[in-house]
Design a protein around this motif. Structure first.
Motif, PDB file in Angstrom:
ATOM      1  N   LEU A 215      30.000  93.727 -33.744  1.00 20.01           N
ATOM      2  CA  LEU A 215      30.815  93.553 -34.939  1.00 20.01           C
ATOM      3  C   LEU A 215      30.019  94.012 -36.162  1.00 20.01           C
ATOM      4  O   LEU A 215      28.879  93.599 -36.362  1.00 20.01           O
ATOM      5  CB  LEU A 215      31.203  92.086 -35.100  1.00 20.01           C
ATOM      6  CG  LEU A 215      32.100  91.747 -36.290  1.00 20.01           C
ATOM      7  CD1 LEU A 215      33.496  92.331 -36.101  1.00 20.01           C
ATOM      8  CD2 LEU A 215      32.169  90.233 -36.493  1.00 20.01           C
TER       9      LEU A 215
ATOM     10  N   ALA B 170      33.532  97.014 -33.719  1.00 16.95           N
ATOM     11  CA  ALA B 170      34.688  96.574 -34.506  1.00 16.95           C
ATOM     12  C   ALA B 170      34.259  96.282 -35.932  1.00 16.95           C
ATOM     13  O   ALA B 170      33.089  96.002 -36.205  1.00 16.95           O
ATOM     14  CB  ALA B 170      35.315  95.324 -33.881  1.00 16.95           C
TER      15      ALA B 170
ATOM     16  N   ALA C  60      39.215  92.812 -34.757  1.00 17.57           N
ATOM     17  CA  ALA C  60      38.029  92.702 -33.910  1.00 17.57           C
ATOM     18  C   ALA C  60      38.331  92.069 -32.562  1.00 17.57           C
ATOM     19  O   ALA C  60      37.770  92.478 -31.538  1.00 17.57           O
ATOM     20  CB  ALA C  60      36.948  91.912 -34.648  1.00 17.57           C
TER      21      ALA C  60
END
Length: 265
Positions: A235, A209, A218
Motif C-alpha cells: 500500500l 494499491a 485498496a
C-alpha cells in the motif's frame, strides 16, 4: 523511440530505454493516459534494465481503430509487441487497465512473462451497470463528461491541494485521448472478468494499491493479489489511482525491491 508494425495493419507506439541486453521490464499505462505516466518511475530504476513502455491502442501515439475493443485485442497487442522486440521472461508492470492486460498476458503467454507488478487494478473492475453509465455519459458528452470525476478518483486530496500541476497534466492527457480509443477500452474493461484465469497464475507477483484510490480501492487490489499464491501486497499511502505519478520515488523503490527479490536486476 520505436514503431512496431502489426500483421493486421495496426502499429503500436513504444519507447525503449536503458540497457539493450539487460533484464526486461515492460510498462502498460492506465485508461485515459499514455506511456509518459511512467517517465518519473523509469528514471529512478537500475540502469542495467531494458525498459519498454507502450501506448495501448486508442491512446498516446498508437493508432485508434474503431471500437468496440475486447480485452483479448489489448492482450494480443502487447504480446505481438513483445514478440517483435524479441522479449522473453520480462517483468510486466501494468496499472489499472494495464494491470488487467498484465494478468491476461501472463495467463496466455507465460513464455513472455516471468513476473508481474499489478498496480491499482483487479481481476474485475466495476460492474456492468457502472460501466454502462460511464459509457453512456461519454457517448453523449465526450470525454469532458468524466474528466473532473476522474481527477477526484485518481488523485489524493493532498495532491489535488498541493500539486495542481500534477493533476493538470493528467487532465490534459485524458482530454487528449481519442474518443473512440477511450470508449473502446472502457467497453473492454466492462466485459472482462479474469478471476478464474488469474487464480491459476503461478509466478512472482507484486500488487500495489493507493490508499485513496477512488477507482480501484485498496481492498479490491488486495483481493486480487490474494488470488495468486505468494503474491505480495504493498500500500502506498497518500496516493490515489496513479501512484507512479503522485509518488514515483516510492513506486520505483517498491518495484526495484521486487525485481531484486526475484533476481531480475
Amino acid at each position: 523511440m520505436i514503431v512496431i508494425p502489426d500483421d493486421n495493419g495496426l502499429s503500436l507506439h513504444a519507447v525503449e530505454s536503458g540497457a539493450k541486453a539487460g533484464p526486461v521490464a515492460v510498462f502498460a499505462h492506465a485508461l485515459g493516459s499514455d506511456l509518459t505516466m511512467w517517465d518519473a518511475v523509469v528514471a529512478k530504476l537500475p540502469q542495467n534494465l531494458r525498459l519498454i513502455r507502450m501506448d495501448m491502442r486508442g491512446h498516446g501515439k498508437s493508432p485508434c481503430p474503431d471500437g468496440p475493443y475486447a480485452m483479448g485485442d489489448l492482450v494480443g497487442d502487447a504480446a505481438r509487441c513483445l514478440d517483435r522486440l524479441g522479449v522473453k521472461d520480462c517483468v510486466f508492470v501494468g496499472l489499472s487497465i494495464g494491470g488487467i492486460i498484465a494478468q491476461g498476458l501472463a495467463a496466455e503467454r507465460l513464455d513472455l512473462v516471468r513476473g508481474l507488478v499489478i498496480a491499482n487494478t483487479a481481476a474485475k473492475i466495476g460492474t456492468p451497470s457502472i460501466w454502462a453509465d460511464r459509457i453512456k455519459a461519454v457517448r453523449e458528452g465526450g470525454i469532458e463528461a468524466v474528466v473532473e470525476a476522474n481527477m477526484q478518483r485518481w488523485f489524493s486530496r493532498a495532491t489535488q491541494r498541493n500539486h495542481p500541476d500534477v493533476v493538470d497534466a493528467a487532465r490534459a492527457r485524458l482530454r487528449s485521448t481519442p474518443l473512440a480509443g477511450y470508449l473502446g477500452c472502457m467497453e473492454a474493461i466492462a466485459d472482462t472478468d479474469l478471476y478464474e484465469s488469474t487464480a491459476r497464475l503461478r509466478l512472482p507477483t507484486l500488487a500495489i494499491a493507493g490508499s485513496e484510490d477512488g477507482s480501484t480501492p485498496a481492498d479490491l487490489v488486495r483481493e486480487t493479489a490474494g488470488l495468486i499464491p505468494g503474491a505480495q501486497f504493498q500500500l502506498i499511502r497518500g496516493t490515489g489511482h496513479l501512484p507512479p505519478v503522485e509518488k514515483p520515488d516510492e513506486f520505483a523503490r517498491h518495484l526495484t525491491d521486487f525485481l531484486a527479490r526475484i533476481g531480475h536486476v
